[in-house]
Design a protein around this motif. Sequence first.
Motif, mmCIF file in Angstrom:
data_model
loop_
_atom_site.group_PDB
_atom_site.id
_atom_site.type_symbol
_atom_site.label_atom_id
_atom_site.label_comp_id
_atom_site.label_asym_id
_atom_site.label_seq_id
_atom_site.Cartn_x
_atom_site.Cartn_y
_atom_site.Cartn_z
ATOM 1 N N VAL A 1 11.012 1.287 15.305
ATOM 2 C CA VAL A 1 10.069 2.250 15.875
ATOM 3 C C VAL A 1 9.153 2.891 14.851
ATOM 4 N N GLU A 2 9.564 2.935 13.582
ATOM 5 C CA GLU A 2 8.700 3.595 12.605
ATOM 6 C C GLU A 2 9.150 3.318 11.186
ATOM 7 N N LEU A 3 8.231 3.592 10.281
ATOM 8 C CA LEU A 3 8.481 3.617 8.845
ATOM 9 C C LEU A 3 8.174 5.027 8.369
ATOM 10 N N VAL A 4 9.076 5.613 7.588
ATOM 11 C CA VAL A 4 8.831 6.941 7.026
ATOM 12 C C VAL A 4 8.831 6.843 5.510
ATOM 13 N N VAL A 5 7.807 7.416 4.915
ATOM 14 C CA VAL A 5 7.705 7.521 3.463
ATOM 15 C C VAL A 5 8.151 8.931 3.076
ATOM 16 N N TRP A 6 9.225 9.021 2.293
ATOM 17 C CA TRP A 6 9.771 10.310 1.861
ATOM 18 C C TRP A 6 9.486 10.500 0.373
ATOM 19 N N THR A 7 9.049 11.705 -0.009
ATOM 20 C CA THR A 7 8.715 11.949 -1.413
ATOM 21 C C THR A 7 9.374 13.224 -1.934
ATOM 22 N N ARG A 8 9.408 13.290 -3.254
ATOM 23 C CA ARG A 8 9.911 14.449 -4.001
ATOM 24 C C ARG A 8 11.300 14.862 -3.508
ATOM 25 N N ALA B 1 0.809 -1.213 0.000
ATOM 26 C CA ALA B 1 0.000 0.000 0.000
ATOM 27 C C ALA B 1 0.846 1.269 0.000
ATOM 28 N N LEU B 2 2.166 1.134 -0.157
ATOM 29 C CA LEU B 2 3.059 2.289 -0.155
ATOM 30 C C LEU B 2 3.276 2.792 -1.585
ATOM 31 N N PRO B 3 3.501 4.092 -1.758
ATOM 32 C CA PRO B 3 3.730 4.632 -3.106
ATOM 33 C C PRO B 3 4.984 4.033 -3.748
ATOM 34 N N ASP B 4 4.883 3.676 -5.019
ATOM 35 C CA ASP B 4 5.998 3.039 -5.719
ATOM 36 C C ASP B 4 7.174 3.984 -5.932
ATOM 37 N N ASP B 5 6.902 5.275 -6.046
ATOM 38 C CA ASP B 5 7.955 6.228 -6.405
ATOM 39 C C ASP B 5 8.539 6.944 -5.196
ATOM 40 N N ALA B 6 8.249 6.452 -3.982
ATOM 41 C CA ALA B 6 8.748 7.098 -2.769
ATOM 42 C C ALA B 6 9.946 6.328 -2.215
ATOM 43 N N GLU B 7 10.706 6.990 -1.350
ATOM 44 C CA GLU B 7 11.732 6.303 -0.554
ATOM 45 C C GLU B 7 11.082 5.836 0.739
ATOM 46 N N THR B 8 11.218 4.564 1.050
ATOM 47 C CA THR B 8 10.643 4.021 2.278
ATOM 48 C C THR B 8 11.778 3.649 3.222
ATOM 49 N N GLN B 9 11.731 4.213 4.413
ATOM 50 C CA GLN B 9 12.837 4.090 5.375
ATOM 51 C C GLN B 9 12.309 3.509 6.686
ATOM 52 N N TRP B 10 12.837 2.332 7.051
ATOM 53 C CA TRP B 10 12.503 1.729 8.337
ATOM 54 C C TRP B 10 13.587 2.104 9.338
ATOM 55 N N VAL C 1 17.457 5.882 -4.198
ATOM 56 C CA VAL C 1 17.164 5.148 -2.966
ATOM 57 C C VAL C 1 15.657 4.914 -2.866
ATOM 58 N N ARG C 2 15.264 3.663 -2.777
ATOM 59 C CA ARG C 2 13.850 3.327 -2.572
ATOM 60 C C ARG C 2 13.659 2.522 -1.291
ATOM 61 N N ARG C 3 14.716 1.910 -0.767
ATOM 62 C CA ARG C 3 14.645 1.158 0.472
ATOM 63 C C ARG C 3 15.789 1.585 1.383
ATOM 64 N N SER C 4 15.477 1.754 2.652
ATOM 65 C CA SER C 4 16.502 2.160 3.614
ATOM 66 C C SER C 4 16.222 1.517 4.966
ATOM 67 N N ALA C 5 17.286 1.081 5.623
ATOM 68 C CA ALA C 5 17.222 0.632 7.017
ATOM 69 C C ALA C 5 18.178 1.510 7.807
ATOM 70 N N LEU C 6 17.642 2.326 8.706
ATOM 71 C CA LEU C 6 18.434 3.238 9.521
ATOM 72 C C LEU C 6 18.432 2.728 10.952
ATOM 73 N N LEU C 7 19.636 2.456 11.473
ATOM 74 C CA LEU C 7 19.789 1.952 12.832
ATOM 75 C C LEU C 7 20.425 3.044 13.677
ATOM 76 N N ILE C 8 19.761 3.403 14.772
ATOM 77 C CA ILE C 8 20.263 4.422 15.679
ATOM 78 C C ILE C 8 20.591 3.766 17.007
ATOM 79 N N ARG C 9 21.841 3.922 17.429
ATOM 80 C CA ARG C 9 22.295 3.394 18.712
ATOM 81 C C ARG C 9 22.919 4.530 19.499
#
Length: 401
Positions: A234-241, A217-226, A248-256
């Motif tokens: 903690v979250e998924l962010v859909v970034w556009t334009r 259900a996510l937009p095909d042309d967006a960057e999706t970052q978990w 970049v269409r897929r991202s895994a960001l780890l914060i420690r």
Amino acid sequence: MEMSELRALLTPAGLELLDGTGEVGSTAEAAAAVSRLRAAGHSPDLVSAVVGQAHLRAKAAAKFGPFAARMLFTRAGLEQATRLGVAARHAQRLRSAGMTAVADLGCGIGGDALAFAGAGLDVLAVDADEVTAAIAAYNLAPFGDSVTVRHDTAEDALGEPRPGRAVWMDPARRTSGHSETRRVAADDYSPSLDWAFGVAARQPTGIKLGPAHDRDALPDDAETQWISADGSVVELVVWTRELARDGVRRSALLIRGDRSHELTAAADAEDAPVRDLGAFLHEPDGAVIRARLIGDVARSLDAGMLDPRIAYLTSDTALTSPFVQSFRVRDVLPMNTKGINAALKANGIGRLEIKKRGVDVDPAAFRRTLTLKGDAEATLILVRIGDRRRAILADRVSAAD
């Protein structure tokens, strides 16, 4: 929190009483504080507001650190609020993309807006709930004229696109009474996801969603970052334009803590081939799993999949990665308590971490069947490999910084 309680609290005397109450971390401490304040002659509404806020401030320290001691909250707003360290990275992305202002639609208690304003952005913070908007106004007051807080709906507040202005949204349904927040079906968000994705197609936008949101259900042309923080997704962010990065269409960001590690790709990664269990077992971070980048991590470790349906990797090398938890295999056993107990006794294991994947087992109940005696510690990984259930006795390997 009800409006009557908030009015009682938002006076010089009410705020002074809150600051003097101190931390209320337990039910017993809350009861004692209520008795003490009522005996001093304070009204029921003020006592309820003060003790409730003192308790929420204690809980909020995990997300907001020392800033929590001067903020106000609702329980739902605190549950939904972005951790300050995560919000700071959202703000950094907006600044890096050349944004100078942001409309925070569904701002809640102002967690993201705090980071946006702290990064020097002009902020319009909007919430449809009157109490929540009032609390956001209090929390954001130190930023003066650079922040405008409005009690309004996202649809009515947005207005026309403006050069240099981004949109930030956290669509969710808040139940009446401000007591809880639950994520709901895609057609039952406020604002609706159809409207939110429509805005995102026209304006640079970040949309915060639950990490388990339907990927189809996510937009095909967006960057999706978990995003995972200290091991929890903690979250998924859909970034556009302009806020979506080129290629970049897929991202895994780890914060420690104050460090972060990111894995990006143009699409889902192809899984690595399955191989026999080696000397090491690797458990990918949940953000890597959600982003479907396990294959890229496997190739970076010269590792293979333990099973095509299970998100564990295995290798013969001791290489570690910030994107996985690594374990050195001690022994592989059938998943029965007699053999496992014998191995635990032989190794003098008295402290045991139990993990499971692909097997229908309650780790807490399984622990009660085990005999733990000794000074050593280990990890027991209960997993299905092919059509067999196995218990892997292992030791944690320190993660790479």
